[in-house]
Motif scaffolding. Structure first.
Motif, PDB file in Angstrom:
ATOM      1  N   GLU A 276       0.830  -1.207   0.000  1.00  0.00           N
ATOM      2  CA  GLU A 276       0.000   0.000   0.000  1.00  0.00           C
ATOM      3  C   GLU A 276       0.868   1.262   0.000  1.00  0.00           C
ATOM      4  O   GLU A 276       0.586   2.230  -0.720  1.00  0.00           O
ATOM      5  N   GLN A 277       1.922   1.248   0.794  1.00  0.00           N
ATOM      6  CA  GLN A 277       2.835   2.403   0.830  1.00  0.00           C
ATOM      7  C   GLN A 277       3.542   2.580  -0.509  1.00  0.00           C
ATOM      8  O   GLN A 277       3.744   3.710  -0.976  1.00  0.00           O
ATOM      9  N   SER A 278       3.901   1.470  -1.140  1.00  0.00           N
ATOM     10  CA  SER A 278       4.567   1.533  -2.444  1.00  0.00           C
ATOM     11  C   SER A 278       3.638   2.108  -3.500  1.00  0.00           C
ATOM     12  O   SER A 278       4.042   2.956  -4.308  1.00  0.00           O
ATOM     13  N   ILE A 279       2.395   1.654  -3.506  1.00  0.00           N
ATOM     14  CA  ILE A 279       1.427   2.167  -4.477  1.00  0.00           C
ATOM     15  C   ILE A 279       1.213   3.660  -4.284  1.00  0.00           C
ATOM     16  O   ILE A 279       1.153   4.429  -5.254  1.00  0.00           O
ATOM     17  N   ALA A 280       1.139   4.103  -3.031  1.00  0.00           N
ATOM     18  CA  ALA A 280       0.970   5.535  -2.755  1.00  0.00           C
ATOM     19  C   ALA A 280       2.150   6.337  -3.292  1.00  0.00           C
ATOM     20  O   ALA A 280       1.978   7.426  -3.866  1.00  0.00           O
ATOM     21  N   LEU A 281       3.371   5.804  -3.127  1.00  0.00           N
ATOM     22  CA  LEU A 281       4.561   6.485  -3.657  1.00  0.00           C
ATOM     23  C   LEU A 281       4.530   6.544  -5.179  1.00  0.00           C
ATOM     24  O   LEU A 281       4.812   7.587  -5.783  1.00  0.00           O
ATOM     25  N   LEU A 282       4.185   5.435  -5.812  1.00  0.00           N
ATOM     26  CA  LEU A 282       4.168   5.374  -7.273  1.00  0.00           C
ATOM     27  C   LEU A 282       3.086   6.276  -7.859  1.00  0.00           C
ATOM     28  O   LEU A 282       3.247   6.809  -8.962  1.00  0.00           O
TER      29      LEU A 282
END
Length: 285
Positions: A136-142
């Motif tokens: 979830e954190q990765s998707i938010a960054l991307l």
């Protein structure tokens, strides 16, 4: 720091306190992070023989982390295996110990079955959901990135190529850093602070990927690391780390779980952009 009661807390405690450990204790800590199921399933003497690290280093590490002894640290590593479903428990133990599952390596059918079972174990481990927050954190960054750059060398190369393709297919600006023709440094030189670098690497970690991450840090570019351990050289410099435990059989490490992570990132971004299911039907990922 509070006494670690879960494997995740243990990993965090090691990552935070590694500068206070001796060189031998850091070796032991690295082994615990990379092989928690070895730690769970072996005596400290057997563990020392398998790892070529003195038993005293594991004992001192446990004490440095606040445990009364090695058995307390071992209990934390054993808990995830004890929670595994009884139907797959024996297979998980064989997988995590790295035991050879083939009685006759010339039997192609048996080999196919063994690789299939090992990959299933890896996917079951991933499906337990311990990496959901990191995803979830990765998707938010991307979602915030101007451009997503993806780098992975050696056995991680196909996964990096696929992820950059999948991101492009769901409408994101993505660049695969291939390093072809010795152009790695120049390709990474295009990174800016409003981009994101997704780096993929597993032991033995590719030096090219480590160099790319160091270059990204210097450029102020956040990194999403897809790797095997908190102590991975690319995990330590990442804004977010997605931990993947792929199966290994006869010296070959699978990429099945890593590809599953790539698919989740791409589709998570697609739906996060507000697309409905019908709009995604024609996307070939």
């Amino acid at each position: 720091m509070p006494l670690p009661h879960t494997l995740e807390e243990l990993r965090s405690a090691i990552a935070v306190g590694q500068d206070k450990l001796t060189a031998r204790m850091r070796d032991a800590a690295q082994y615990v992070i990379e092989h928690p199921h070895d730690v769970a399933l072996n005596t400290v003497a057997a563990l020392a023989a398998r790892s070529q690290i003195p038993a005293s280093a594991f004992i001192r590490l446990a004490q440095a982390l606040g445990y009364g002894g090695f058995s307390d640290l071992q209990r934390v590593c054993k808990a995830p295996l004890e929670k595994a479903g009884q139907g797959s428990f024996k297979e998980r133990i064989r997988h995590y110990r790295g035991e050879q599952l083939l009685d006759d390596p010339t039997d192609v059918g048996a080999m196919l079955g063994a690789f299939s079972r090992a990959n299933i174990v890896s996917l079951e481990h991933l499906a337990e959901g311990q990496q959901v927050q990191a995803l979830e954190q990765s998707i938010a960054l991307l979602q915030q990135a101007r451009t997503t750059f993806v780098v992975g060398m050696r056995r991680s190369f196909p996964m990096a190529a696929y992820l950059s393709y999948a991101l492009s297919r769901v409408g994101r600006r993505a660049v695969h850093i291939s390093g072809l023709g010795g152009s790695l440094r120049e390709q990474v030189g295009a990174l800016h602070g409003d981009d994101v670098l997704v780096a993929v690497s597993f032991p033995p970690y590719a030096q090219e990927t480590i160099d790319a991450c160091n270059q990204a840090v210097a450029a102020g570019t956040p990194i999403v690391a897809i790797t095997d351990s908190l102590l991975s050289p690319i995990g330590q410099c990442a804004a977010v780390m997605i931990e993947v435990d792929d199966a290994e059989l006869l010296g070959f490490r699978s990429l099945t779980a890593a590809f599953c992570v790539a698919q989740t990132l791409a589709m998570g971004l697609a739906f996060g952009d507000g697309r409905d299911h019908e709009a995604l039907k024609d996307i070939d990922c």
